[in-house]
Design a protein around this motif. Structure first.
Motif, PDB file in Angstrom:
ATOM      1  N   LYS A  13       0.837  -1.212   0.000  1.00 45.61           N
ATOM      2  CA  LYS A  13       0.000   0.000   0.000  1.00 45.61           C
ATOM      3  C   LYS A  13       0.864   1.252   0.000  1.00 45.61           C
ATOM      4  CE  LYS A  13      -4.216  -1.609   2.186  1.00 45.61           C
ATOM      5  NZ  LYS A  13      -5.140  -1.460   3.314  1.00 45.61           N
ATOM      6  N   LYS A  14       1.949   1.208   0.741  1.00 52.01           N
ATOM      7  CA  LYS A  14       2.837   2.370   0.832  1.00 52.01           C
ATOM      8  C   LYS A  14       3.706   2.501  -0.424  1.00 52.01           C
ATOM      9  CE  LYS A  14       6.590   4.239   3.635  1.00 52.01           C
ATOM     10  NZ  LYS A  14       7.504   3.975   4.737  1.00 52.01           N
ATOM     11  N   THR A  15       4.218   1.385  -0.911  1.00 51.11           N
ATOM     12  CA  THR A  15       5.160   1.402  -2.026  1.00 51.11           C
ATOM     13  C   THR A  15       4.480   1.612  -3.372  1.00 51.11           C
ATOM     14  OG1 THR A  15       6.571  -0.083  -0.753  1.00 51.11           O
ATOM     15  CG2 THR A  15       7.059   0.128  -3.101  1.00 51.11           C
ATOM     16  N   THR A  16       3.303   1.007  -3.539  1.00 51.97           N
ATOM     17  CA  THR A  16       2.563   1.119  -4.803  1.00 51.97           C
ATOM     18  C   THR A  16       1.099   1.439  -4.499  1.00 51.97           C
ATOM     19  OG1 THR A  16       2.278  -1.283  -4.799  1.00 51.97           O
ATOM     20  CG2 THR A  16       4.081  -0.396  -6.148  1.00 51.97           C
ATOM     21  N   PRO A  17       0.839   2.639  -4.009  1.00 55.16           N
ATOM     22  CA  PRO A  17      -0.531   2.970  -3.596  1.00 55.16           C
ATOM     23  C   PRO A  17      -1.537   2.931  -4.745  1.00 55.16           C
ATOM     24  CG  PRO A  17       0.859   4.936  -3.590  1.00 55.16           C
ATOM     25  CD  PRO A  17       1.762   3.756  -3.809  1.00 55.16           C
ATOM     26  N   GLU A  18      -1.101   3.248  -5.967  1.00 59.66           N
ATOM     27  CA  GLU A  18      -2.029   3.241  -7.084  1.00 59.66           C
ATOM     28  C   GLU A  18      -2.476   1.817  -7.423  1.00 59.66           C
ATOM     29  OE1 GLU A  18       2.000   2.547  -8.483  1.00 59.66           O
ATOM     30  OE2 GLU A  18       1.225   4.143  -7.211  1.00 59.66           O
ATOM     31  N   VAL A  19      -1.584   0.863  -7.320  1.00 59.20           N
ATOM     32  CA  VAL A  19      -1.943  -0.528  -7.592  1.00 59.20           C
ATOM     33  C   VAL A  19      -2.803  -1.072  -6.445  1.00 59.20           C
ATOM     34  CG1 VAL A  19      -1.087  -2.851  -8.089  1.00 59.20           C
ATOM     35  CG2 VAL A  19       0.162  -0.851  -8.939  1.00 59.20           C
ATOM     36  N   SER A  20      -2.434  -0.750  -5.221  1.00 61.85           N
ATOM     37  CA  SER A  20      -3.239  -1.165  -4.069  1.00 61.85           C
ATOM     38  C   SER A  20      -4.641  -0.573  -4.152  1.00 61.85           C
ATOM     39  CB  SER A  20      -2.566  -0.747  -2.763  1.00 61.85           C
ATOM     40  OG  SER A  20      -1.376  -1.474  -2.576  1.00 61.85           O
ATOM     41  N   GLY A  21      -4.726   0.677  -4.593  1.00 61.73           N
ATOM     42  CA  GLY A  21      -6.033   1.310  -4.762  1.00 61.73           C
ATOM     43  C   GLY A  21      -6.860   0.612  -5.832  1.00 61.73           C
ATOM     44  N   ALA A  22      -6.208   0.218  -6.911  1.00 60.62           N
ATOM     45  CA  ALA A  22      -6.909  -0.504  -7.980  1.00 60.62           C
ATOM     46  C   ALA A  22      -7.409  -1.852  -7.470  1.00 60.62           C
ATOM     47  CB  ALA A  22      -6.002  -0.692  -9.190  1.00 60.62           C
ATOM     48  N   MET A  23      -6.607  -2.515  -6.646  1.00 61.80           N
ATOM     49  CA  MET A  23      -7.028  -3.790  -6.071  1.00 61.80           C
ATOM     50  C   MET A  23      -8.221  -3.578  -5.148  1.00 61.80           C
ATOM     51  SD  MET A  23      -6.380  -6.982  -6.185  1.00 61.80           S
ATOM     52  CE  MET A  23      -7.030  -8.360  -5.271  1.00 61.80           C
ATOM     53  N   GLY A  24      -8.166  -2.532  -4.355  1.00 60.14           N
ATOM     54  CA  GLY A  24      -9.299  -2.202  -3.488  1.00 60.14           C
ATOM     55  C   GLY A  24     -10.549  -1.886  -4.289  1.00 60.14           C
ATOM     56  N   ALA A  25     -10.367  -1.196  -5.412  1.00 58.03           N
ATOM     57  CA  ALA A  25     -11.514  -0.884  -6.278  1.00 58.03           C
ATOM     58  C   ALA A  25     -12.085  -2.156  -6.897  1.00 58.03           C
ATOM     59  CB  ALA A  25     -11.097   0.103  -7.372  1.00 58.03           C
ATOM     60  N   LEU A  26     -11.226  -3.089  -7.282  1.00 60.42           N
ATOM     61  CA  LEU A  26     -11.687  -4.372  -7.816  1.00 60.42           C
ATOM     62  C   LEU A  26     -12.496  -5.113  -6.750  1.00 60.42           C
ATOM     63  CD1 LEU A  26     -11.801  -6.629  -9.932  1.00 60.42           C
ATOM     64  CD2 LEU A  26      -9.579  -7.426  -9.048  1.00 60.42           C
ATOM     65  N   HIS A  27     -11.982  -5.151  -5.541  1.00 59.66           N
ATOM     66  CA  HIS A  27     -12.703  -5.789  -4.442  1.00 59.66           C
ATOM     67  C   HIS A  27     -14.062  -5.117  -4.241  1.00 59.66           C
ATOM     68  CE1 HIS A  27     -13.665  -7.507  -0.553  1.00 59.66           C
ATOM     69  NE2 HIS A  27     -13.793  -6.277  -0.084  1.00 59.66           N
ATOM     70  N   GLY A  28     -14.073  -3.800  -4.203  1.00 59.32           N
ATOM     71  CA  GLY A  28     -15.328  -3.068  -4.023  1.00 59.32           C
ATOM     72  C   GLY A  28     -16.325  -3.336  -5.129  1.00 59.32           C
ATOM     73  N   ALA A  29     -15.838  -3.398  -6.364  1.00 55.79           N
ATOM     74  CA  ALA A  29     -16.718  -3.686  -7.500  1.00 55.79           C
ATOM     75  C   ALA A  29     -17.278  -5.097  -7.406  1.00 55.79           C
ATOM     76  CB  ALA A  29     -15.964  -3.492  -8.817  1.00 55.79           C
ATOM     77  N   ALA A  30     -16.448  -6.047  -6.970  1.00 51.71           N
ATOM     78  CA  ALA A  30     -16.916  -7.431  -6.823  1.00 51.71           C
ATOM     79  C   ALA A  30     -17.968  -7.535  -5.722  1.00 51.71           C
ATOM     80  CB  ALA A  30     -15.739  -8.357  -6.535  1.00 51.71           C
ATOM     81  N   VAL A  31     -17.766  -6.826  -4.624  1.00 48.76           N
ATOM     82  CA  VAL A  31     -18.740  -6.821  -3.530  1.00 48.76           C
ATOM     83  C   VAL A  31     -20.041  -6.178  -3.997  1.00 48.76           C
ATOM     84  CG1 VAL A  31     -19.246  -5.860  -1.239  1.00 48.76           C
ATOM     85  CG2 VAL A  31     -17.031  -6.928  -1.677  1.00 48.76           C
ATOM     86  N   SER A  32     -19.946  -5.084  -4.734  1.00 52.58           N
ATOM     87  CA  SER A  32     -21.145  -4.423  -5.265  1.00 52.58           C
ATOM     88  C   SER A  32     -21.905  -5.321  -6.229  1.00 52.58           C
ATOM     89  CB  SER A  32     -20.778  -3.118  -5.968  1.00 52.58           C
ATOM     90  OG  SER A  32     -20.339  -2.172  -5.038  1.00 52.58           O
ATOM     91  N   ALA A  33     -21.176  -6.010  -7.091  1.00 54.64           N
ATOM     92  CA  ALA A  33     -21.817  -6.929  -8.036  1.00 54.64           C
ATOM     93  C   ALA A  33     -22.538  -8.046  -7.287  1.00 54.64           C
ATOM     94  CB  ALA A  33     -20.791  -7.509  -9.004  1.00 54.64           C
ATOM     95  N   ALA A  34     -21.921  -8.552  -6.234  1.00 52.03           N
ATOM     96  CA  ALA A  34     -22.553  -9.602  -5.429  1.00 52.03           C
ATOM     97  C   ALA A  34     -23.802  -9.075  -4.736  1.00 52.03           C
ATOM     98  CB  ALA A  34     -21.560 -10.157  -4.413  1.00 52.03           C
ATOM     99  N   ARG A  35     -23.716  -7.885  -4.197  1.00 50.56           N
ATOM    100  CA  ARG A  35     -24.881  -7.280  -3.532  1.00 50.56           C
ATOM    101  C   ARG A  35     -26.005  -7.066  -4.533  1.00 50.56           C
ATOM    102  NH1 ARG A  35     -22.459  -3.670  -0.575  1.00 50.56           N
ATOM    103  NH2 ARG A  35     -22.114  -2.297  -2.321  1.00 50.56           N
ATOM    104  N   ASP A  36     -25.675  -6.523  -5.711  1.00 51.17           N
ATOM    105  CA  ASP A  36     -26.680  -6.288  -6.751  1.00 51.17           C
ATOM    106  C   ASP A  36     -27.321  -7.591  -7.234  1.00 51.17           C
ATOM    107  OD1 ASP A  36     -26.038  -3.609  -6.531  1.00 51.17           O
ATOM    108  OD2 ASP A  36     -24.922  -3.534  -8.429  1.00 51.17           O
ATOM    109  N   ALA A  37     -26.534  -8.665  -7.249  1.00 48.34           N
ATOM    110  CA  ALA A  37     -27.041  -9.963  -7.699  1.00 48.34           C
ATOM    111  C   ALA A  37     -27.732 -10.732  -6.569  1.00 48.34           C
ATOM    112  CB  ALA A  37     -25.893 -10.802  -8.259  1.00 48.34           C
ATOM    113  N   LYS A  38     -27.730 -10.138  -5.390  1.00 50.59           N
ATOM    114  CA  LYS A  38     -28.356 -10.748  -4.215  1.00 50.59           C
ATOM    115  C   LYS A  38     -27.652 -12.029  -3.768  1.00 50.59           C
ATOM    116  CE  LYS A  38     -32.786  -8.441  -4.753  1.00 50.59           C
ATOM    117  NZ  LYS A  38     -32.139  -7.248  -5.139  1.00 50.59           N
ATOM    118  N   VAL A  39     -26.318 -12.012  -3.850  1.00 54.63           N
ATOM    119  CA  VAL A  39     -25.508 -13.083  -3.273  1.00 54.63           C
ATOM    120  C   VAL A  39     -25.268 -12.704  -1.816  1.00 54.63           C
ATOM    121  CG1 VAL A  39     -23.292 -14.290  -3.305  1.00 54.63           C
ATOM    122  CG2 VAL A  39     -24.426 -13.676  -5.459  1.00 54.63           C
ATOM    123  N   GLU A  40     -25.591 -13.610  -0.941  1.00 61.06           N
ATOM    124  CA  GLU A  40     -25.532 -13.357   0.487  1.00 61.06           C
ATOM    125  C   GLU A  40     -24.111 -13.042   0.958  1.00 61.06           C
ATOM    126  OE1 GLU A  40     -26.373 -16.145  -1.047  1.00 61.06           O
ATOM    127  OE2 GLU A  40     -28.465 -16.585  -0.619  1.00 61.06           O
TER     128      GLU A  40
END
Length: 163
Positions: A13-40
């Motif tokens: 996170k400290k050394t490559t914050p832009e890549v860590s941020g992209a990974m966090g965004a991917l995680h967030g998008a996956a969680v949102s997709a699961a919520r939208d699809a009604k996956v528990e």
């Protein structure tokens, strides 16, 4: 034999914050997709725990078992997850997700078998199936990050549950 050295390595996170941020965004998008699809959310935690068990990721196991328990998951099911196929504790939907998670995690062992995919496609609609695949993919990436950088388990605490 691998030496049990818990000395952390590079701080991504400290050394490559832009890549860590992209990974966090991917995680967030996956969680949102699961919520939208009604996956528990509870099913997502089972997916995360099972992949982390297979990969031997202590950091992610610590985090996701705590998150699962905070969401109301039973100790019995968390402890039996490593042997889910041998227990009566999991629904057919959960079993299909766990089988698919294992196939995605162990893709080097023979890809994702048609029968595993077909079983999951029987119990999940297309959006849910995509969400399960993304959940398995993201946790596998996080497992590799945590293992490669020797993230130390133990300190994580789940956010308080909303009332």
């Amino acid at each position: 034999m691998i030496k049990n050295d818990s000395t952390p390595r590079v701080a991504l996170k400290k050394t490559t914050p832009e890549v860590s941020g992209a990974m966090g965004a991917l995680h967030g998008a996956a969680v949102s997709a699961a919520r939208d699809a009604k996956v528990e959310p509870e099913l997502l935690e089972l997916i995360r725990i099972r992949a982390s068990q297979i990969n031997g990721c202590a950091f992610c196991l610590d985090m996701h078992t705590k998150d699962a328990r905070a969401q109301g998951e039973s100790e019995q099911r968390v402890h039996a997850l490593n042997a889910w196929q041998e227990t009566p504790f999991f629904t057919e939907r959960e079993r299909a997700a766990l089988a698919l998670t294992e196939a995605v995690t162990l893709v080097h062992d023979g890809r994702v078998p048609d029968e595993v995919y077909a079983r999951a496609a029987e119990v999940f609609d297309e959006a849910q199936l995509a969400a399960v695949i993304w959940a398995a993919t993201v946790i596998n990436a996080y497992n590799r990050i945590a293992i490669a950088t020797r993230m130390v388990p133990g300190a994580y605490q789940p956010a308080p549950r909303e009332s």
